[in-house]
Write a protein that holds these residues in place. Structure first.
Motif, PDB file in Angstrom:
ATOM      1  N   THR B 287       0.821  -1.216   0.000  1.00 31.92           N
ATOM      2  CA  THR B 287       0.000   0.000   0.000  1.00 31.92           C
ATOM      3  C   THR B 287       0.847   1.256   0.000  1.00 31.92           C
ATOM      4  O   THR B 287       0.364   2.329  -0.326  1.00 31.92           O
ATOM      5  N   ASP B 288       2.103   1.127   0.398  1.00 29.58           N
ATOM      6  CA  ASP B 288       3.002   2.274   0.451  1.00 29.58           C
ATOM      7  C   ASP B 288       4.419   1.718   0.524  1.00 29.58           C
ATOM      8  O   ASP B 288       4.604   0.495   0.660  1.00 29.58           O
ATOM      9  N   GLU B 289       5.393   2.567   0.418  1.00 26.10           N
ATOM     10  CA  GLU B 289       6.773   2.098   0.531  1.00 26.10           C
ATOM     11  C   GLU B 289       6.988   1.512   1.918  1.00 26.10           C
ATOM     12  O   GLU B 289       6.808   2.182   2.941  1.00 26.10           O
ATOM     13  N   GLY B 290       7.362   0.264   1.960  1.00 27.58           N
ATOM     14  CA  GLY B 290       7.611  -0.406   3.233  1.00 27.58           C
ATOM     15  C   GLY B 290       6.359  -0.796   3.991  1.00 27.58           C
ATOM     16  O   GLY B 290       6.453  -1.231   5.142  1.00 27.58           O
ATOM     17  N   LYS B 291       5.188  -0.671   3.385  1.00 27.00           N
ATOM     18  CA  LYS B 291       3.933  -1.016   4.077  1.00 27.00           C
ATOM     19  C   LYS B 291       3.149  -2.007   3.238  1.00 27.00           C
ATOM     20  O   LYS B 291       2.924  -1.785   2.041  1.00 27.00           O
ATOM     21  N   TRP B 292       2.726  -3.079   3.895  1.00 30.94           N
ATOM     22  CA  TRP B 292       1.925  -4.115   3.241  1.00 30.94           C
ATOM     23  C   TRP B 292       0.677  -4.350   4.077  1.00 30.94           C
ATOM     24  O   TRP B 292       0.711  -4.250   5.301  1.00 30.94           O
ATOM     25  N   SER B 293      -0.391  -4.693   3.390  1.00 27.31           N
ATOM     26  CA  SER B 293      -1.662  -4.832   4.095  1.00 27.31           C
ATOM     27  C   SER B 293      -2.330  -6.140   3.712  1.00 27.31           C
ATOM     28  O   SER B 293      -2.321  -6.539   2.546  1.00 27.31           O
ATOM     29  N   LEU B 294      -2.873  -6.833   4.709  1.00 27.86           N
ATOM     30  CA  LEU B 294      -3.673  -8.019   4.430  1.00 27.86           C
ATOM     31  C   LEU B 294      -4.777  -8.118   5.470  1.00 27.86           C
ATOM     32  O   LEU B 294      -4.737  -7.445   6.505  1.00 27.86           O
ATOM     33  N   SER B 295      -5.770  -8.943   5.173  1.00 26.45           N
ATOM     34  CA  SER B 295      -6.893  -9.134   6.083  1.00 26.45           C
ATOM     35  C   SER B 295      -7.074 -10.611   6.379  1.00 26.45           C
ATOM     36  O   SER B 295      -6.864 -11.458   5.507  1.00 26.45           O
ATOM     37  N   LEU B 296      -7.473 -10.881   7.593  1.00 26.31           N
ATOM     38  CA  LEU B 296      -7.796 -12.248   8.016  1.00 26.31           C
ATOM     39  C   LEU B 296      -9.263 -12.320   8.372  1.00 26.31           C
ATOM     40  O   LEU B 296      -9.818 -11.377   8.962  1.00 26.31           O
ATOM     41  N   ASN B 297      -9.886 -13.440   8.013  1.00 23.93           N
ATOM     42  CA  ASN B 297     -11.296 -13.610   8.391  1.00 23.93           C
ATOM     43  C   ASN B 297     -11.554 -15.060   8.764  1.00 23.93           C
ATOM     44  O   ASN B 297     -10.609 -15.830   8.972  1.00 23.93           O
ATOM     45  N   ASN B 342     -20.748  -5.606  17.750  1.00 21.28           N
ATOM     46  CA  ASN B 342     -19.490  -4.852  17.711  1.00 21.28           C
ATOM     47  C   ASN B 342     -18.326  -5.843  17.711  1.00 21.28           C
ATOM     48  O   ASN B 342     -18.510  -7.053  17.864  1.00 21.28           O
ATOM     49  N   LYS B 343     -17.128  -5.294  17.529  1.00 15.22           N
ATOM     50  CA  LYS B 343     -15.951  -6.160  17.375  1.00 15.22           C
ATOM     51  C   LYS B 343     -15.605  -6.882  18.666  1.00 15.22           C
ATOM     52  O   LYS B 343     -14.984  -7.946  18.641  1.00 15.22           O
ATOM     53  N   TYR B 344     -16.002  -6.350  19.818  1.00 15.89           N
ATOM     54  CA  TYR B 344     -15.675  -7.018  21.093  1.00 15.89           C
ATOM     55  C   TYR B 344     -16.547  -8.252  21.278  1.00 15.89           C
ATOM     56  O   TYR B 344     -16.102  -9.266  21.794  1.00 15.89           O
ATOM     57  N   GLU B 345     -17.812  -8.162  20.843  1.00 13.09           N
ATOM     58  CA  GLU B 345     -18.683  -9.342  20.935  1.00 13.09           C
ATOM     59  C   GLU B 345     -18.211 -10.425  19.967  1.00 13.09           C
ATOM     60  O   GLU B 345     -18.412 -11.610  20.194  1.00 13.09           O
ATOM     61  N   ALA B 346     -17.586  -9.998  18.863  1.00 17.43           N
ATOM     62  CA  ALA B 346     -17.133 -10.961  17.857  1.00 17.43           C
ATOM     63  C   ALA B 346     -15.765 -11.543  18.168  1.00 17.43           C
ATOM     64  O   ALA B 346     -15.356 -12.528  17.545  1.00 17.43           O
ATOM     65  N   ARG B 347     -15.073 -10.956  19.118  1.00 16.03           N
ATOM     66  CA  ARG B 347     -13.696 -11.395  19.404  1.00 16.03           C
ATOM     67  C   ARG B 347     -13.684 -12.860  19.830  1.00 16.03           C
ATOM     68  O   ARG B 347     -14.508 -13.296  20.620  1.00 16.03           O
ATOM     69  N   PHE B 348     -12.726 -13.610  19.289  1.00 16.98           N
ATOM     70  CA  PHE B 348     -12.531 -15.043  19.547  1.00 16.98           C
ATOM     71  C   PHE B 348     -13.643 -15.887  18.925  1.00 16.98           C
ATOM     72  O   PHE B 348     -13.756 -17.073  19.238  1.00 16.98           O
ATOM     73  N   SER B 349     -14.466 -15.305  18.061  1.00 17.76           N
ATOM     74  CA  SER B 349     -15.486 -16.077  17.348  1.00 17.76           C
ATOM     75  C   SER B 349     -15.151 -16.074  15.860  1.00 17.76           C
ATOM     76  O   SER B 349     -14.225 -15.402  15.413  1.00 17.76           O
ATOM     77  N   LYS B 350     -15.948 -16.798  15.074  1.00 17.58           N
ATOM     78  CA  LYS B 350     -15.643 -16.886  13.647  1.00 17.58           C
ATOM     79  C   LYS B 350     -15.899 -15.570  12.929  1.00 17.58           C
ATOM     80  O   LYS B 350     -15.443 -15.368  11.800  1.00 17.58           O
ATOM     81  N   TYR B 351     -16.641 -14.650  13.552  1.00 17.43           N
ATOM     82  CA  TYR B 351     -16.968 -13.384  12.895  1.00 17.43           C
ATOM     83  C   TYR B 351     -15.883 -12.331  13.096  1.00 17.43           C
ATOM     84  O   TYR B 351     -15.982 -11.223  12.594  1.00 17.43           O
ATOM     85  N   GLN B 352     -14.860 -12.690  13.818  1.00 23.71           N
ATOM     86  CA  GLN B 352     -13.740 -11.777  14.055  1.00 23.71           C
ATOM     87  C   GLN B 352     -12.956 -11.597  12.759  1.00 23.71           C
ATOM     88  O   GLN B 352     -12.694 -12.560  12.040  1.00 23.71           O
ATOM     89  N   THR B 353     -12.607 -10.358  12.447  1.00 18.67           N
ATOM     90  CA  THR B 353     -11.727 -10.093  11.317  1.00 18.67           C
ATOM     91  C   THR B 353     -10.547  -9.288  11.814  1.00 18.67           C
ATOM     92  O   THR B 353     -10.603  -8.686  12.895  1.00 18.67           O
ATOM     93  N   ALA B 354      -9.482  -9.283  11.019  1.00 20.24           N
ATOM     94  CA  ALA B 354      -8.298  -8.531  11.430  1.00 20.24           C
ATOM     95  C   ALA B 354      -7.652  -7.925  10.201  1.00 20.24           C
ATOM     96  O   ALA B 354      -7.459  -8.611   9.191  1.00 20.24           O
TER      97      ALA B 354
END
Lengths: 157, 538
Positions: B287-297, B342-354
Motif C-alpha cells: 500500500t506504500d513504501e515499506g507497508k503491506w496490508s492483508l486481512s484475516l477472516n 461490535n468487534k468485542y462481541e465478535a472477538r474469539f469467534s468466527k466473525y472476528q476479522t483482522a
C-alpha cells in the motif's frame, strides 16, 4: 558379645529375636550372627546392641523402599579400592555412628523405653589388628543407665 | 493408595496388638525380617486389590479416587456404541540448528528430550535434510543469515506417549538424547505450539460419557451440547454457556431499553489443553513504501487470539516483522448468521476479522522492490483454539440449530498462570523428581473448568504426593488474562487465584479459564524462556 552387668528385672519387657547367639553372660566370647540354633530372644542392653549393630552394618540404600535405613560405613569400606589407615576408619565410623545414634535416639524420644534400652552414646574405643589385612572395631555403648558395654565387630577383608 | 509406610504401620500395629511383648523398633530383627519384607510384598498387592475392587461396579468406578482402566467397563460402554478414547499424542515441529550445510539423515525414532520437564519427543519417519530437496521426504536446510555457518531446518515430531502434559509452547528448548545422532547439531527449539495431547480415557470419564450418550444429544442445554460436541470433537475439554439472564450477555441488550430480548446464547469453548499455533500463508498488498496490508477472516483461523510472528514466505528469515493489527467483525454474507453488534462481541469467534499492516522494506533484505499495488505472500503464525469455526457452523446447520435461539460460539478468554513453589524435601540423598511434580501441577491447572478457582491448597496436596517435608507458604500464584480488547489484566493471589469480573473486557467466571504452559516466552522471540511453574527444592 561381652555383657558387663546384668539387669535384674526383665518382666514385661519387649523382646526381639536374638541373632548374636552364643554368649552366656557374664563372659566374653566370639560370636557370629546366625539362625539355626535353639530359639532365643533378647532384651535390655543386649537388644540395644543388636539394633545398633544391625543399623551400623546395613548398607544404606540396600533395602528396597527404605533408602534411608542403615549407614554408609560398609558402603565406603567395600566400594573403594583405597587403602584406609586408622584415622580414615575413625572418620568413617564417626559419620556412620552419628547417623545411627541419631536414628536410635529419635526413636527413643518418640517411644517410652527402659533406661537400659535407651542409647546415651556410642563410640569407637579401639581398632584391633587381628591379622595382616584384618581389623576389628572395639565399640563402646553407654545406655542411659550409664553402665558401659563394650563389644568387638570384625570387619570384612 | 497405600504407601509403603502405611503398610508398615498397619502390620506393626497388628502384630503389636496381637503380641504386645514383641519389639518392632527400627533395627530390631523382627522389624527387619518380618515387617519390612512383608510390607514390600503386601503394599503393591493391597493397592492392586483396592484398584480392582473399585471397578467391580460402575458406582464404585465413579467413586474411585484413582484413575482406573478396566476392560469390564470398556465392554459395558461398547454395548452403547461408546468406545474408550485411547488418547492422542501431542505433535509439533522443532526448529533445529546445525553447524554446516552437509546433507544429513534424521532417522525414524530420533529422540529429543525437554530437560526441565523430562518429556521425550521423537520422529515418526526418516528424513533427508538437504539444501537442495528433491522429494517430499526431503526437508530443506536453510542458512540462518548470509555468510553464517549456521543452518536450520524444521522437523516434525510427536510425543513419546499420549497425554496432555506433552504440549510444549513455541521456542521451548529440547536436547538430543543420543549425542551426535544428528551431525552438526547445535540446538533444537519448538517451532510454534504443539497440539494438545489427550490422556487415555479413564473409567470414570468413559462412564460419564456413555451416560451422557444415553441422554438427549441436542444443542439446547449445556449438558446436551457437551455430550453432542465431545462425540464429534474429543479434544473439547469444557464449555460454558451465557444466556439471557447473565450479566455477561450483551448481544441481546443492544436496544434502546437495554433489556435482553431473549434467544441469544454465548457458548465459550475450551478445545485444547494449552493454546495451539498454526501458520497461515496469505497474500498481502503493498500500500506504500515499506507497508503491506492483508486481512484475516473466518476462512483463515476463526477466533484466533493473537499474531505471534509475520515473515515473508520462502525468504528464510527468522524472528518477526513489525506489524499493527486492527480487529473488527463481519457477520454478513452468510446464509445463516448470528447477531453480533461490535468487534468485542465478535472477538474469539468466527466473525472476528483482522486488518494487518506489515512493515517490510524489501531492499533491507536484498530483495527486489515491488510496485505499489503488488502482492507477495507472508507466513503468519497465530495462536488459537481449534474447531471454533466448525462448531459454530454446526450450531448454524439447518438440521441441528435451535430455531428460536442464536448460539454464538467463542474460544474462552485465556488466563495464563504462573506458579512459584518452594518446598523442603525429606530425603537429601536422592534426586527430587521436579519434572514429575511440574507435570502434575500442569495437568491440575489445565484440567480446571472454565471459571473454576485455582487453589494453592490443591497444589500443596500435589506436592505432598512426593517425599516432601513441607511446602513453604505462601505459594505465589499469578495470572495474565488476555481480553477481548487485546489487552492484558494481571491477577495474583497467595491462596486462591480467582477469575475477576469485568464485563466490558469480557472477563468473568463464565467466560475465562486458566491455562498453564511450562515456560513463559518473553517479548524478545530469541530470549530464553522462563519457568511458568517454578519449583525450588531445598
Amino acid at each position: 558379645m561381652a555383657i558387663s552387668s546384668i539387669t535384674t528385672v526383665y518382666t514385661d519387657r519387649k523382646i526381639d529375636l536374638h541373632i548374636m547367639q552364643g554368649v552366656n553372660a557374664p563372659s566374653k566370647s566370639s560370636i557370629t550372627p546366625s539362625f539355626g540354633l535353639i530359639s532365643n530372644y533378647c532384651t535390655g542392653v543386649q537388644k540395644l546392641i543388636q539394633r545398633y549393630m544391625i543399623m551400623l552394618l546395613t548398607e544404606i540404600g540396600s533395602q528396597e523402599n527404605y533408602p534411608d535405613f542403615g549407614s554408609d560405613f560398609l558402603v565406603n569400606l567395600l566400594s573403594s579400592s583405597s587403602v584406609y589407615n586408622r584415622v580414615d576408619l575413625q572418620n568413617l565410623f564417626a559419620f556412620a555412628n552419628a547417623k545411627v545414634s541419631k536414628a536410635i535416639i529419635d526413636y527413643q524420644i518418640e517411644n517410652e523405653l527402659p533406661l537400659d534400652e535407651q542409647l546415651n552414646t556410642a563410640s569407637l574405643v579401639d581398632i584391633i589388628n587381628i591379622a595382616p589385612g584384618h581389623v576389628s572395631l572395639k565399640i563402646q555403648i553407654i545406655p542411659q543407665t550409664q553402665d558401659a558395654v563394650e563389644f568387638v565387630v570384625p570387619l570384612p577383608n | 493408595m497405600e504407601t509403603i509406610q502405611d503398610t508398615n504401620t498397619r502390620l506393626t500395629t497388628f502384630i503389636s496388638e496381637s503380641y504386645p511383648n514383641v519389639d518392632l523398633a527400627p533395627g530390631s530383627v523382627l522389624n527387619e525380617l518380618i515387617i519390612k519384607l512383608a510390607s514390600t510384598i503386601q503394599q503393591p498387592l493391597k493397592n492392586d486389590i483396592d484398584a480392582l475392587a473399585q471397578v467391580n461396579t460402575i458406582t464404585s468406578a465413579l467413586n474411585s479416587t484413582e484413575d482406573t482402566f478396566s476392560e469390564v467397563i470398556s465392554g459395558i460402554a461398547s454395548n452403547y456404541g461408546v468406545v474408550r478414547n485411547t488418547g492422542a499424542k501431542s505433535t509439533g515441529k522443532l526448529k533445529i540448528t546445525l553447524n554446516g550445510s552437509d546433507t544429513i539423515f534424521v532417522n525414524e525414532g530420533t529422540v529429543f528430550n525437554q530437560p526441565v520437564v523430562k518429556l521425550n519427543y521423537l520422529t515418526s519417519q526418516t528424513y533427508r535434510v538437504t539444501t537442495n530437496p528433491q522429494t517430499d521426504r526431503d526437508i530443506k536446510l536453510i542458512q540462518k543469515s548470509a555468510g553464517s555457518s549456521l543452518y536450520y531446518f524444521v522437523l516434525p515430531v510427536q510425543a513419546e506417549e499420549v497425554g496432555a502434559e506433552y504440549q510444549l509452547t513455541d521456542k521451548t528448548s529440547l536436547a538430543l538424547t543420543v549425542q551426535d545422532s544428528i551431525s552438526g547439531f547445535v540446538d533444537a527449539k519448538a517451532y510454534g505450539n504443539f497440539t494438545t495431547g489427550l490422556p487415555v480415557e479413564t473409567d470414570k470419564e468413559l462412564i460419564t460419557r456413555f451416560k451422557n450418550g444415553l441422554s438427549h444429544k441436542t444443542l439446547l442445554s449445556k449438558t446436551s451440547i457437551l455430550s453432542k460436541l465431545q462425540e464429534l470433537y474429543p479434544n473439547l475439554t469444557d464449555l460454558s454457556v451465557v444466556g439471557a439472564a447473565d450479566p455477561e450477555m450483551t448481544r441481546s441488550k443492544q436496544n434502546i431499553l437495554g433489556i435482553s430480548t431473549l434467544g441469544a446464547v454465548d457458548v465459550y469453548l475450551r478445545t485444547s489443553i494449552g493454546l495451539e499455533t498454526t501458520t497461515i500463508t496469505k497474500e498481502a498488498t503493498k500500500t506504500d513504501e515499506g507497508k503491506w496490508s492483508l486481512s484475516l477472516n473466518y476462512q483463515d483461523v476463526p477466533g484466533f487470539y493473537r499474531v505471534i510472528s509475520i515473515l515473508p514466505s520462502e525468504q528464510e528469515l527468522t524472528g518477526s516483522l513489525l506489524h499493527t493489527i486492527t480487529f473488527d467483525y463481519n457477520n454478513s454474507g452468510f446464509t445463516t448468521t448470528n447477531l453480533v453488534n461490535n468487534k468485542y462481541e465478535a472477538r474469539f469467534s468466527k466473525y472476528q476479522t483482522a486488518d494487518i499492516v506489515i512493515d517490510f522494506e524489501e531492499t533491507d533484505y536484498e530483495l527486489p522492490a515491488s510496485v505499489i499495488g503488488g502482492t507477495t505472500s507472508f507466513d503468519i503464525l497465530v495462536s488459537y483454539q481449534p474447531n471454533i469455526g466448525d462448531i459454530q457452523n454446526l450450531f448454524l446447520d439447518p438440521n441441528e440449530r435451535i430455531l428460536c435461539a442464536d448460539y454464538l460460539v467463542k474460544g474462552m478468554t485465556p488466563c495464563f498462570v504462573s506458579v512459584g513453589v518452594t518446598l523442603e524435601r525429606n530425603d537429601t540423598y536422592t534426586a527430587f523428581p521436579v519434572d514429575k511434580l511440574k507435570q502434575d501441577i500442569y495437568k491440575y491447572i489445565n484440567n480446571l473448568k472454565i471459571g473454576e478457582d485455582l487453589q494453592a491448597s490443591k497444589i500443596v496436596d500435589i506436592c505432598h504426593n512426593y517425599n516432601v517435608k513441607k511446602v513453604r507458604l505462601p505459594i505465589k500464584l499469578s495470572g495474565e488474562i488476555f481480553t477481548n480488547h487485546s489487552t492484558t489484566v494481571a491477577i495474583s493471589s497467595k491462596d486462591t487465584l480467582s477469575i475477576p469480573t469485568n464485563y466490558s473486557l469480557g472477563i468473568s467466571k463464565k467466560t475465562t479459564g486458566f491455562i498453564s504452559n511450562y515456560f513463559n516466552s518473553g517479548v524478545d522471540p530469541d530470549s530464553n524462556l522462563t519457568d511458568t511453574i517454578n519449583i525450588e527444592v531445598l
